[in-house]
Design an enzyme around this catalytic site. Structure first.
Site, mmCIF file in Angstrom:
data_model
loop_
_atom_site.group_PDB
_atom_site.id
_atom_site.type_symbol
_atom_site.label_atom_id
_atom_site.label_comp_id
_atom_site.label_asym_id
_atom_site.label_seq_id
_atom_site.Cartn_x
_atom_site.Cartn_y
_atom_site.Cartn_z
ATOM 1 N N HIS A 1 -12.884 3.652 8.734
ATOM 2 C CA HIS A 1 -12.084 3.412 10.004
ATOM 3 C C HIS A 1 -12.654 4.026 11.224
ATOM 4 C CE1 HIS A 1 -9.211 2.598 6.829
ATOM 5 N NE2 HIS A 1 -8.427 1.898 7.727
ATOM 6 N N LYS B 1 -1.957 -17.365 36.084
ATOM 7 C CA LYS B 1 -1.588 -18.590 36.599
ATOM 8 C C LYS B 1 -2.387 -19.485 37.532
ATOM 9 C CE LYS B 1 3.047 -18.940 34.695
ATOM 10 N NZ LYS B 1 4.350 -19.520 35.046
ATOM 11 N N GLN C 1 -0.551 -2.706 14.654
ATOM 12 C CA GLN C 1 0.004 -3.378 13.375
ATOM 13 C C GLN C 1 1.281 -4.250 13.611
ATOM 14 O OE1 GLN C 1 0.843 -0.486 10.491
ATOM 15 N NE2 GLN C 1 -0.819 -1.120 9.236
ATOM 16 N N ASP D 1 5.877 -26.026 33.464
ATOM 17 C CA ASP D 1 7.081 -25.380 33.994
ATOM 18 C C ASP D 1 7.512 -26.377 35.077
ATOM 19 O OD1 ASP D 1 6.870 -22.776 33.049
ATOM 20 O OD2 ASP D 1 5.430 -22.275 34.835
ATOM 21 N N LYS E 1 -13.271 -2.571 3.312
ATOM 22 C CA LYS E 1 -12.598 -2.757 4.427
ATOM 23 C C LYS E 1 -12.855 -1.902 5.483
ATOM 24 C CE LYS E 1 -7.691 -1.141 5.546
ATOM 25 N NZ LYS E 1 -6.605 -0.065 5.348
ATOM 26 N N GLU F 1 0.772 -1.137 0.160
ATOM 27 C CA GLU F 1 -0.012 0.022 0.063
ATOM 28 C C GLU F 1 1.005 1.320 0.137
ATOM 29 O OE1 GLU F 1 -1.511 1.361 3.824
ATOM 30 O OE2 GLU F 1 -3.623 1.697 2.877
HETATM 31 P P1 NAP Z 1 7.842 -13.507 41.551
HETATM 32 O O1 NAP Z 1 6.677 -14.649 41.809
HETATM 33 O O2 NAP Z 1 7.604 -12.473 41.172
HETATM 34 O O3 NAP Z 1 9.032 -14.091 42.626
HETATM 35 C C1 NAP Z 1 10.221 -13.205 42.338
HETATM 36 C C2 NAP Z 1 11.359 -13.652 43.259
HETATM 37 O O4 NAP Z 1 12.474 -13.067 43.359
HETATM 38 C C3 NAP Z 1 10.848 -13.335 44.885
HETATM 39 O O5 NAP Z 1 11.145 -14.428 45.667
HETATM 40 C C4 NAP Z 1 11.520 -12.049 45.004
HETATM 41 O O6 NAP Z 1 11.760 -11.844 46.326
HETATM 42 C C5 NAP Z 1 12.857 -12.337 44.336
HETATM 43 N N1 NAP Z 1 13.519 -11.204 44.086
HETATM 44 C C6 NAP Z 1 12.917 -10.281 43.136
HETATM 45 N N2 NAP Z 1 14.069 -9.267 42.907
HETATM 46 C C7 NAP Z 1 14.797 -9.612 43.660
HETATM 47 C C8 NAP Z 1 16.016 -8.749 44.184
HETATM 48 N N3 NAP Z 1 16.374 -7.625 43.600
HETATM 49 N N4 NAP Z 1 16.906 -9.330 45.093
HETATM 50 C C9 NAP Z 1 16.526 -10.506 45.605
HETATM 51 N N5 NAP Z 1 15.479 -11.139 45.330
HETATM 52 C C10 NAP Z 1 14.718 -10.580 44.459
HETATM 53 O O7 NAP Z 1 8.529 -14.154 40.057
HETATM 54 P P2 NAP Z 1 8.429 -15.802 39.375
HETATM 55 O O8 NAP Z 1 7.202 -16.120 38.570
HETATM 56 O O9 NAP Z 1 8.775 -16.918 40.551
HETATM 57 O O10 NAP Z 1 9.701 -15.616 38.337
HETATM 58 C C11 NAP Z 1 10.882 -15.650 38.951
HETATM 59 C C12 NAP Z 1 11.865 -15.701 37.845
HETATM 60 O O11 NAP Z 1 11.963 -16.933 37.061
HETATM 61 C C13 NAP Z 1 11.478 -14.656 36.608
HETATM 62 O O12 NAP Z 1 12.235 -13.435 36.694
HETATM 63 C C14 NAP Z 1 12.119 -15.479 35.377
HETATM 64 O O13 NAP Z 1 13.515 -14.929 34.986
HETATM 65 C C15 NAP Z 1 12.161 -16.870 35.649
HETATM 66 N N6 NAP Z 1 11.159 -17.527 34.974
HETATM 67 C C16 NAP Z 1 11.862 -18.355 34.105
HETATM 68 C C17 NAP Z 1 11.053 -19.329 33.254
HETATM 69 C C18 NAP Z 1 11.680 -20.250 32.525
HETATM 70 O O14 NAP Z 1 10.984 -20.921 31.899
HETATM 71 N N7 NAP Z 1 13.159 -20.444 32.286
HETATM 72 C C19 NAP Z 1 9.880 -19.305 33.458
HETATM 73 C C20 NAP Z 1 9.234 -18.239 34.280
HETATM 74 C C21 NAP Z 1 9.984 -17.405 35.237
HETATM 75 P P3 NAP Z 1 10.737 -11.122 47.520
HETATM 76 O O15 NAP Z 1 9.758 -12.053 47.933
HETATM 77 O O16 NAP Z 1 11.591 -10.634 48.434
HETATM 78 O O17 NAP Z 1 10.146 -10.059 46.672
#
Ligand code: NAP
Length: 495
Positions: A111, A282, A199, A319, A136, A30
């Protein structure tokens, strides 16, 4: 077919971009004539056009850039038709002023940048009465229901209709309109050149979503989350569908936290057979599940919702399995004859959602787990639930663990110079598993390698949870290497 919009201020750049697109297999473009800073010379542009062209010249009231008079605009459109342009875009209120001529096909367009009006059919009827080859109709989606109403209209239309919604909630309809009969959809030259909200670029539409292979039989899957625009899941699932030759497409579905039920009800019309589920849904998604795996019941969260038969939804958590598979990989590398978790000392950093899933898995497998978390109360709470130990965050270096698992975001892009564990606390021969996957080689992983630890990156977990979903969705083995490559490419492209 994908129509790629080119909006440039110079004729020369329009021609250059058009050539570049044709080389990438674009079949229709376009020309947004309203973007040109000089009076458009359509004849000059069409002379060397390598593919068919749609001529469009939008007024400012339609969010275009036309700065001259309306009379001049209509003349430009007439000139485009006289020059034999393949398609001309005429807004519904001017379509009757510009008669059909030659072989130019008429796209009569409307639009609405604010909403998807309830009387969509009436608007469509009005456009259909203006002698179109194609209607469109493009509106703003303010809910998933808007998107579905638009796709229904496209499916039922008697005149070929290019109908989709703008905005992030409308992306679904941009990708799926062809499945319901739209002759083409629109995309931009590149991600940075968005001419309308929501887009996608030609590359995303063509390479990731394989728009031209989507047909009425194509099965739809997607990931529910908010935000979702930067999710890598569409990239790796669509790459897997392509490699395994599965007639399916996987979409990013932005769903605000309080809109999950309405969204799932609206998307029933798309006959979606499986969803990946990410933050913040979740837990919320469990309310939709008729059946949940034991892992989901124990963890209290699911990352997958699927149905085999109409109406019966199952929730599962891939997971958990993926993380355990990652730890087993590391243990096996350390000692090929002993990848068992039983009796192994595991130190887990973090006490959030991912930590809960992994913690549950390792405790069940008989490991001796210790949790360290920045906020002590959360460590205590999780340790009580799992029946394991906890220590203060500041004491995490004192644990002599076989396996350390990072379940915090520390080290994630852009904070790549940070690590959750000091280098001098590491010991040779430890298994180090970092769930962070962007970047793949975090500082924690790099330092662990210097200590001759056995490392497993977050990429392994991410790919394996997606691979398990692929197997649930399709009943086929997942092309693990293809998915890993797609994720790595996606991560490096977004830097
Ligand atoms: P979440 O529920 O938000 O938990 C985050 C955790 O990290 C909490 O325990 C938090 O502590 C701690 N934290 C955050 N910032 C911090 C810091 N600056 N210093 C110290 N501790 C800190 O997140 P989640 O869903 O469990 O995910 C956690 C991580 O897993 C993600 O960031 C991601 O990188 C990874 N992940 C990987 C996959 C994969 O497939 N590889 C999938 C999902 C997630 P507090 O309790 O003190 O806040």
């Amino acid at each position: 077919m994908i129509c790629v919009s080119i909006g440039r201020t110079r004729h020369k750049m329009v021609a250059l971009e058009h050539r570049a697109l044709a080389e990438k297999d674009a079949q229709l473009v376009e020309y947004r004539l309203d973007w040109l800073s000089h009076m458009p010379d359509v004849g000059r542009l069409l002379k060397h056009a390598p593919t068919p062209v749609v001529a469009t010249c939008r007024r400012q009231s339609d969010k275009g850039r036309w700065r001259h008079s309306e009379e001049q605009r209509l003349n430009i459109l007439r000139q485009a038709i006289a020059a034999g342009v393949d398609y001309v875009d005429l807004e519904d209120d001017v379509a009757q002023k510009i008669p059909r001529y030659g072989s130019t096909k008429r796209i009569v367009s409307h639009h609405n940048f604010d909403e998807t009006p309830e009387h969509l059919q009436e608007i469509h009827d009005r456009l259909a009465a203006c002698d179109p080859d194609y209607v469109k109709l493009v509106t703003m989606a303010n809910s998933p229901r808007d998107t579905i109403r638009m796709l229904k209209l496209v499916e039922e239309a008697q005149v070929p209709t290019i109908g989709f919604c703008m905005g992030e909630l409308g992306t679904v309809s941009r990708i799926l309109c062809g499945k319901y009969g739209a002759p083409f959809t629109y995309a931009t030259f590149s991600r940075e050149r968005e001419l309308a909200p929501g887009q996608l670029s030609f590359e995303e539409m063509h390479d990731t979503y394989r728009y031209d292979s989507i047909k009425p039989t194509t099965q739809v899957f997607g990931v529910l989350g908010d935000p979702i625009a930067h999710s890598y899941s569409p990239l790796i699932h669509n790459a897997a569908f392509a490699a395994a030759d599965v007639d399916a497409v996987y979409l990013p579905l932005r769903v605000p936290k309080d809109a999950l039920t309405d969204t799932l009800d609206a998307y029933d019309w798309l006959d979606i057979a499986g969803y990946s589920v990410t933050i913040p849904h979740k837990q919320g998604v469990l309310a939709k599940a008729d059946r949940s795996d034991d892992s989901v019941k124990d963890i209290g969260a699911a990352n997958t919702l699927f149905r085999r038969k109409q109406g019966v939804w199952h929730a599962t958590n891939t997971d958990y399995e993926a993380a355990l598979a990652g730890i087993h990989l590391g243990l096996k590398e350390r000692n090929a004859s002993d990848d068992s978790l039983s009796g192994k000392k595991i130190l887990m950093l973090g006490a959030g959602g991912v930590a809960r899933a992994i913690g549950m898995g390792v405790v069940r497998a008989g490991a001796a787990l210790t949790i360290a978390n920045r906020t002590k109360e959360r460590a205590v709470e999780l340790a009580e639930q799992l029946g394991c130990q906890h220590i203060g965050w500041e004491n995490r270096g004192s644990v002599l663990a076989d396996v350390i698992v990072n379940c915090t975001p520390i080290g994630m892009h852009p904070h790549v110079d940070e690590s959750p564990f000091e280098q001098n606390w590491l010991r040779d021969g430890m298994v180090v598993f970092d769930t962070v996957y962007n970047p793949e080689n975090t500082l924690f992983i790099k330092q662990a390698r210097e200590h001759e630890c056995f490392t497993v990156t977050g990429i392994e977990m991410f790919v394996r949870q997606a691979a398990a979903q692929f197997e649930i969705f399709t009943g086929q083995p997942a092309p693990l290497d293809v998915m890993r490559d797609a994720l790595r490419k996606g991560i490096s492209a977004l830097r």
